[in-house]
Write a protein that holds these residues in place. Structure first.
Motif, PDB file in Angstrom:
ATOM      1  N   ILE A  95     -56.640  18.290  39.579  1.00  0.00           N
ATOM      2  CA  ILE A  95     -55.244  17.892  39.773  1.00  0.00           C
ATOM      3  C   ILE A  95     -54.620  18.632  40.956  1.00  0.00           C
ATOM      4  O   ILE A  95     -53.774  18.097  41.658  1.00  0.00           O
ATOM      5  N   VAL A  96     -55.046  19.867  41.171  1.00  0.00           N
ATOM      6  CA  VAL A  96     -54.615  20.642  42.339  1.00  0.00           C
ATOM      7  C   VAL A  96     -55.855  21.214  43.010  1.00  0.00           C
ATOM      8  O   VAL A  96     -56.934  21.254  42.424  1.00  0.00           O
ATOM      9  N   GLU A  97     -55.652  21.653  44.234  1.00  0.00           N
ATOM     10  CA  GLU A  97     -56.724  22.349  44.947  1.00  0.00           C
ATOM     11  C   GLU A  97     -56.096  23.468  45.754  1.00  0.00           C
ATOM     12  O   GLU A  97     -54.875  23.498  45.963  1.00  0.00           O
ATOM     13  N   PHE A  98     -56.946  24.391  46.179  1.00  0.00           N
ATOM     14  CA  PHE A  98     -56.490  25.514  46.983  1.00  0.00           C
ATOM     15  C   PHE A  98     -56.827  25.273  48.443  1.00  0.00           C
ATOM     16  O   PHE A  98     -57.860  24.679  48.755  1.00  0.00           O
ATOM     17  N   GLN A  99     -55.935  25.725  49.304  1.00  0.00           N
ATOM     18  CA  GLN A  99     -56.170  25.705  50.748  1.00  0.00           C
ATOM     19  C   GLN A  99     -56.031  27.132  51.257  1.00  0.00           C
ATOM     20  O   GLN A  99     -55.280  27.929  50.684  1.00  0.00           O
ATOM     21  N   SER A 100     -56.722  27.428  52.325  1.00  0.00           N
ATOM     22  CA  SER A 100     -56.594  28.774  52.871  1.00  0.00           C
ATOM     23  C   SER A 100     -55.171  28.979  53.394  1.00  0.00           C
ATOM     24  O   SER A 100     -54.513  28.045  53.850  1.00  0.00           O
ATOM     25  N   ASN A 101     -54.757  30.223  53.320  1.00  0.00           N
ATOM     26  CA  ASN A 101     -53.411  30.606  53.736  1.00  0.00           C
ATOM     27  C   ASN A 101     -53.526  31.402  55.026  1.00  0.00           C
ATOM     28  O   ASN A 101     -54.079  32.505  55.014  1.00  0.00           O
ATOM     29  N   PRO A 102     -53.023  30.880  56.129  1.00  0.00           N
ATOM     30  CA  PRO A 102     -53.154  31.604  57.396  1.00  0.00           C
ATOM     31  C   PRO A 102     -52.379  32.926  57.419  1.00  0.00           C
ATOM     32  O   PRO A 102     -52.660  33.786  58.246  1.00  0.00           O
ATOM     33  N   HIS A 103     -51.439  33.105  56.480  1.00  0.00           N
ATOM     34  CA  HIS A 103     -50.613  34.319  56.457  1.00  0.00           C
ATOM     35  C   HIS A 103     -51.111  35.366  55.467  1.00  0.00           C
ATOM     36  O   HIS A 103     -50.615  36.483  55.457  1.00  0.00           O
ATOM     37  N   HIS A 104     -52.078  34.974  54.619  1.00  0.00           N
ATOM     38  CA  HIS A 104     -52.553  35.914  53.595  1.00  0.00           C
ATOM     39  C   HIS A 104     -53.950  35.492  53.157  1.00  0.00           C
ATOM     40  O   HIS A 104     -54.148  34.374  52.691  1.00  0.00           O
ATOM     41  N   LYS A 105     -54.910  36.381  53.300  1.00  0.00           N
ATOM     42  CA  LYS A 105     -56.299  36.011  53.005  1.00  0.00           C
ATOM     43  C   LYS A 105     -56.542  35.712  51.533  1.00  0.00           C
ATOM     44  O   LYS A 105     -57.300  34.817  51.194  1.00  0.00           O
ATOM     45  N   ARG A 106     -55.899  36.464  50.613  1.00  0.00           N
ATOM     46  CA  ARG A 106     -56.191  36.292  49.192  1.00  0.00           C
ATOM     47  C   ARG A 106     -55.265  35.304  48.486  1.00  0.00           C
ATOM     48  O   ARG A 106     -55.661  34.701  47.496  1.00  0.00           O
ATOM     49  N   ALA A 107     -54.039  35.167  48.948  1.00  0.00           N
ATOM     50  CA  ALA A 107     -53.070  34.285  48.288  1.00  0.00           C
ATOM     51  C   ALA A 107     -53.199  32.866  48.835  1.00  0.00           C
ATOM     52  O   ALA A 107     -52.509  32.473  49.773  1.00  0.00           O
ATOM     53  N   GLN A 108     -54.087  32.100  48.237  1.00  0.00           N
ATOM     54  CA  GLN A 108     -54.309  30.732  48.715  1.00  0.00           C
ATOM     55  C   GLN A 108     -53.101  29.850  48.424  1.00  0.00           C
ATOM     56  O   GLN A 108     -52.290  30.143  47.557  1.00  0.00           O
ATOM     57  N   LEU A 109     -53.025  28.755  49.155  1.00  0.00           N
ATOM     58  CA  LEU A 109     -51.950  27.787  48.970  1.00  0.00           C
ATOM     59  C   LEU A 109     -52.402  26.739  47.954  1.00  0.00           C
ATOM     60  O   LEU A 109     -53.577  26.390  47.904  1.00  0.00           O
ATOM     61  N   VAL A 110     -51.462  26.248  47.150  1.00  0.00           N
ATOM     62  CA  VAL A 110     -51.769  25.264  46.117  1.00  0.00           C
ATOM     63  C   VAL A 110     -51.199  23.919  46.545  1.00  0.00           C
ATOM     64  O   VAL A 110     -50.032  23.824  46.931  1.00  0.00           O
ATOM     65  N   VAL A 111     -52.022  22.877  46.484  1.00  0.00           N
ATOM     66  CA  VAL A 111     -51.571  21.521  46.832  1.00  0.00           C
ATOM     67  C   VAL A 111     -52.064  20.537  45.770  1.00  0.00           C
ATOM     68  O   VAL A 111     -53.070  20.784  45.098  1.00  0.00           O
ATOM     69  N   LEU A 112     -51.348  19.441  45.640  1.00  0.00           N
ATOM     70  CA  LEU A 112     -51.775  18.383  44.734  1.00  0.00           C
ATOM     71  C   LEU A 112     -52.923  17.606  45.369  1.00  0.00           C
ATOM     72  O   LEU A 112     -52.915  17.338  46.567  1.00  0.00           O
ATOM     73  N   THR A 113     -53.871  17.235  44.561  1.00  0.00           N
ATOM     74  CA  THR A 113     -54.915  16.309  45.001  1.00  0.00           C
ATOM     75  C   THR A 113     -54.340  14.891  44.866  1.00  0.00           C
ATOM     76  O   THR A 113     -53.230  14.704  44.359  1.00  0.00           O
ATOM     77  N   THR A 114     -55.085  13.902  45.276  1.00  0.00           N
ATOM     78  CA  THR A 114     -54.656  12.513  45.082  1.00  0.00           C
ATOM     79  C   THR A 114     -54.446  12.247  43.599  1.00  0.00           C
ATOM     80  O   THR A 114     -53.449  11.638  43.202  1.00  0.00           O
TER      81      THR A 114
END
Length: 170
Positions: A95-114
């Protein structure tokens, strides 16, 4: 159950007129929150959601850009660990996936999948007629005033307070 007036006489502290009114409002908000969670759970149960999962999907969907779990927890006013647990469950379900965060190596970004976007849209399709029904009879001005008071209290709770600090250090 004791009334607010009875409780005031049991302590050395006394509410101001506004303090008493805000206390009553806070109690009503707590009760409203409980009812919203129960109704929300029933509303989206057929989609495999709970109110908590739906709230997190909404935070992700309505964010201006992809954000971290910690950011979502702060904006929702809840503990990061609870959001992280639910986000991890949602990730396992696709339902969600993680994307890399250019501002923080460990705190990934959360986005909705299709799949997540479609699930959120299905929840909103259920929410729209429900919210239209419960809001019937309220004016835009009434709602705006309620939002103004809630916004004011949220800001006050975000400010460092000497009385809050004093209670923490006692």
């Amino acid at each position: 159950m004791l009334s607010i007036i009875e409780i005031t006489f049991m302590t050395n502290e006394h509410w101001t007129e506004a303090g008493e009114a805000v206390t009553a409002l806070i109690l009503d908000v707590f009760r409203l929150n409980g009812r919203l969670q129960l109704v929300g759970d029933r509303l989206v149960a057929g989609l495999g959601l709970t109110s908590a999962r739906w709230q997190i999907l909404g935070a992700i969907a309505y964010a201006e850009r992809p954000e971290s779990v910690a950011w979502h927890a702060r904006t929702m006013g809840v503990h990061r660990q609870g959001v992280q647990r639910i986000v991890n469950e949602l990730k396992k379900e696709g339902i969600v996936e993680f994307q890399s965060n250019p501002h923080h190596k460990r705190a990934q970004l959360v986005v909705l999948t299709t799949k997540g976007q479609k699930l959120f849209e299905a929840a909103i399709a259920l929410q729209v007629p429900w919210v239209n029904e419960i809001s019937d009879g309220l004016s835009k001005d009434d709602i705006a005033k309620a939002k103004e008071v809630i916004g004011f209290l949220k800001e006050r709770l975000n400010e460092p307070s000497s009385s809050q600090d004093n209670h923490r250090h006692k």
